[in-house]
Design an enzyme around this catalytic site. Structure first.
Site: not given
Length: 743
Positions: A57, A60, A438
């Site tokens: 997580c 952490c 382009d």
């Protein structure tokens, strides 16, 4: 041709090259921090990098970062959850000391050097063993509670041992988190387990600890799998190569091979380093680098990339890049750097989490105190509910909802030959409603080819033969197109002499006793040749985008050759897939005339086109689309189209595998020089946005349901843990679907 000249003017007028970036302004590529504010967390080149495992997580990562900051020797530290890396600037803190400090916080660390970059961290066997022991003790305690012959004291001891074995590492991490001023999930779970034991709920406490341990292990392994999707690219390039020295071959580690040395790669082997073929020909599978599914034929002078596979003949390659500078090494570096950059959604969720957790903690304290004082229940009942609230307080699933999805999506794109520079650009790609292309070199090959041969007095073979004779000594692209056509038709040149170039108009040569010319219609007008009979045909061909080469003498016309740029084979299918993916407007920007633009538009399937544009006009065209309410992506070569690329909401460059500048300048880079992977990029981006929204809503709903169920007493402590760790795991697995997404 007109478009190419205008592109050259663009370069001179806008300082094309390594000074273009895509932050909407022009900055040098030597200052990435200025170009990308998101990368501010990445430290200087003096930082030592460690790979950290066990973080499941982002809280952490914050806890570990704060812990390392408490050490006097540490000057700077940045721990990134998405990539599992810690960058550290410290005085007098050796590798062993750093590893021990990281271990105190509950994680494993390994120093990353050039030699260990490919190393895979060891599996957390200790954590697995402790979780298993905790589960066994919990099961024994529960079975014991069902048997009248087993003393309640024995059952309590078994539960206590289960809590101690499963909770040892979370408790240790919680201690260092509190010491460094953090409140992460380890703290909340430890408090909940201890609180459950204090009020005599030993089964609840042991179940909480075991479920939390199981959830943590599964989350960690799942997240490591997403990180490995990029790390595994490192294994594509072999660690050793055959080096040719004189006539002998010797096997050397790629780290010891210098630029300029010649390596030999046999059929079926992977190419170990970037280089140029100096001897031999082969077919090379470049899929790991460019995403191209079809092998590419390589001749002497062609570039090859580390990690690609030599499929047929043996080749000798002159090394052009050191191992750390190869295309695949740059891709891995840029992708991991991109994964460290927070997307707007992730930044918002992180801010929300920092506010949400303290609010729920204060609410838990209020729940302990006020209801019993008001006579709404016992202290024990409300203390238990407060513990449930603490467990529910951790927004782990919510915080993890975005970064895992972004890492997975960027990893998927990289393995398919598309480099997305960060979560911000991934989110933008998912919101695109119009794409501007382009024309030259993007929708078309950028290489002229013979479109038609018109005979006036001679046969086709005669017209082409004379044109080949005159143009054979020219390196002009149009001359080369005529030579290629003549070779394909097996039309030989004639014996010529007195070759002359007529600057800006054409060329001439004496064939036999007569002087022949090949050039623009204007050249023959100057020679006094009457073109009136062919004027309508000439204008018609020119209006369709053809460049005309007229063949004749000073008195008569023999024929004309129409030369035009050709549509890329993949263009039509790519545009069709983009439309199917829901892109509303496909727009072409070109410096060519209206006739050419109309013809190319009809052949490719673009919705709209803007013709006869100067570079600054292309910028205005992009802005016009934005004013219409469109979210615009601009696709170009990453250098010549820089003003328009910078003006668009998203800049996409083509052919990044062979161009350092293209990899630095654009927001998204298509590693191969074609549009094949652009529809996949749009699909991955949109899917990522969808999954992020799913994750966020799912996380919030689970939390709300858990909070609502606490107060009537329907939620138990172990169900609270299950809802939290289960939600986090489901969010991770949902995000990992992006790794498996295919074209």
């Amino acid at each position: 041709m007109a478009e190419e000249r205008k592109k050259e003017e663009c370069c001179s007028g806008h300082q094309c090259g390594s000074e273009h970036t895509h932050a909407g302004k022009i900055l040098t590529v030597l200052e990435p921090a200025a170009a990308e504010p998101e990368s501010a967390g990445i430290l200087s080149s003096q930082a030592v990098v460690y790979r950290v495992t066990g973080m499941d997580c982002s809280s952490c990562a914050k806890s570990l970062e704060k812990h390392m900051q408490t050490l006097p020797a540490v000057k700077e530290v940045n721990v990134n959850f998405s990539t599992g890396k810690m960058q550290l600037v410290a005085d007098g803190l050796g590798e062993d000391a750093v590893v021990k400090e990281v271990a105190k916080a509950g994680y494993s660390a390994m120093l990353l050097t050039r030699g260990t970059a490919k190393a895979v961290p060891k599996t957390d066997q200790a954590g697995t063993a402790l979780t298993t022991i905790s589960g066994v003790l919990l099961a024994l305690g529960f079975l014991g509670s069902l048997l009248p012959s087993i003393s309640p004291l024995v059952v309590t001891v078994l539960y206590a041992l289960s809590i101690m074995s499963g909770g040892y590492r979370p408790a240790r991490s919680a201690f260092y988190s509190i010491k460094s001023g953090s409140l992460d999930m380890n703290v909340l779970m430890s408090v909940a387990a201890v609180g459950a034991a204090l009020i005599g709920e030993w089964l609840e406490g042991a179940t909480v600890v075991w479920l939390f341990s199981i959830g943590t292990l599964l989350q960690t392994k799942s997240i490591e799998k997403t990180r490995d999707s990029i790390r595994n690219l490192m294994d594509l390039a072999p660690p050793e190569a055959w080096v040719k020295e004189g006539e002998s071959l010797s096997r050397k580690p790629v780290e010891d091979i210098a630029v300029g040395q010649v390596i030999v790669v046999k059929p079926g082997e992977k190419i170990p380093l970037d280089g140029v073929i100096v001897h031999g020909t082969s077919s090379v599978n470049q899929a790991p680098i460019t995403g191209e599914s079809i092998p590419v034929d390589k001749l002497v002078g062609d570039s090859v990339f580390a990690g690609s596979v030599n499929e047929s003949g043996a080749v000798e390659i002159k090394v052009t890049k050191l191992v750390e500078d190869t295309a695949i090494a740059r891709i891995i570096h840029l992708v991991e750097e991109a994964q460290e950059k927070k997307a707007p959604t992730q930044a918002f969720v992180d801010k929300f989490a920092t506010i949400y957790t303290p609010i729920v903690l204060v609410l838990a304290l209020l729940v302990i105190v006020f209801p019993p004082l008001l006579g709404l229940g016992t202290w024990g009942e409300w203390f238990y509910r407060a513990l449930e609230l603490l467990v529910v307080a951790c927004p782990c699933a919510l915080v993890i909802s975005t970064p895992v999805a972004i890492v997975s999506a960027i990893g998927n794109a990289a393995r398919n030959g598309v480099l997305i520079k960060g979560g911000t650009f991934l989110e933008k790609a998912g919101a695109i409603t119009a794409i501007a292309f382009d024309k030259t070199g993007t929708l078309t090959e950028g290489k002229p080819q013979v479109a038609a041969v018109i005979e006036m007095e001679g046969s086709e073979d005669e017209v082409v033969s004379i044109a080949r004779t005159i143009e054979e000594r020219s390196s002009h692209p149009i001359a080369q197109a005529i030579l290629t056509y003549a070779k394909q038709k097996q039309i030989a040149s004639q014996s010529g002499q007195d070759f002359k170039a007529i600057v800006g108009k054409g060329a001439s040569a004496v064939i036999g006793t007569e002087t022949f010319y090949a050039g623009k219609p204007a050249l023959f007008q100057e020679l006094g040749v009457d073109l009136s009979a062919w004027q309508m045909k000439i204008e018609s061909l020119q209006s369709e985008g053809n460049t005309l080469v007229v063949i004749g003498t000073a008195t008569k016309l023999i024929g004309m050759i129409a030369v035009a740029d050709t549509i890329r084979e993949i263009t039509v299918s790519a545009i069709g897939k983009l439309k199917a993916a829901g892109i509303e407007d496909i727009v072409m920007l070109t410096g060519d005339n209206e006739g050419t633009a109309k013809k190319v538009a009809s052949q490719t399937g673009v919705n709209r086109y803007f013709a006869e544009l100067l570079p600054q006009d292309k910028v205005e065209a992009v802005k016009r689309l934005q004013q219409e309410g469109k979210v615009v992506a601009m696709v170009g070569d990453g250098i010549n189209d820089a003003p328009a690329l910078a003006s668009a909401d998203l800049g996409i460059a083509m052919g990044g595998a062979g161009t350092d500048t293209a990899m630095e300048t654009a927001d998204i880079v298509l590693m191969a020089d074609n549009l094949e992977k652009l529809p996949h990029t749009m699909k991955v981006s949109r899917k990522a946005l969808s999954i992020i929204k799913q994750n966020i809503w799912f996380s919030i709903i689970v939390k709300l349901v858990a909070l609502v169920l606490i107060f009537p007493g329907y939620l138990t402590l172990w169900l609270a843990v299950l809802s939290d760790t289960g939600a986090a795991l489901l969010v991770i697995l949902n995000s990992m679907r992006l790794l498996r997404m295919k074209d």
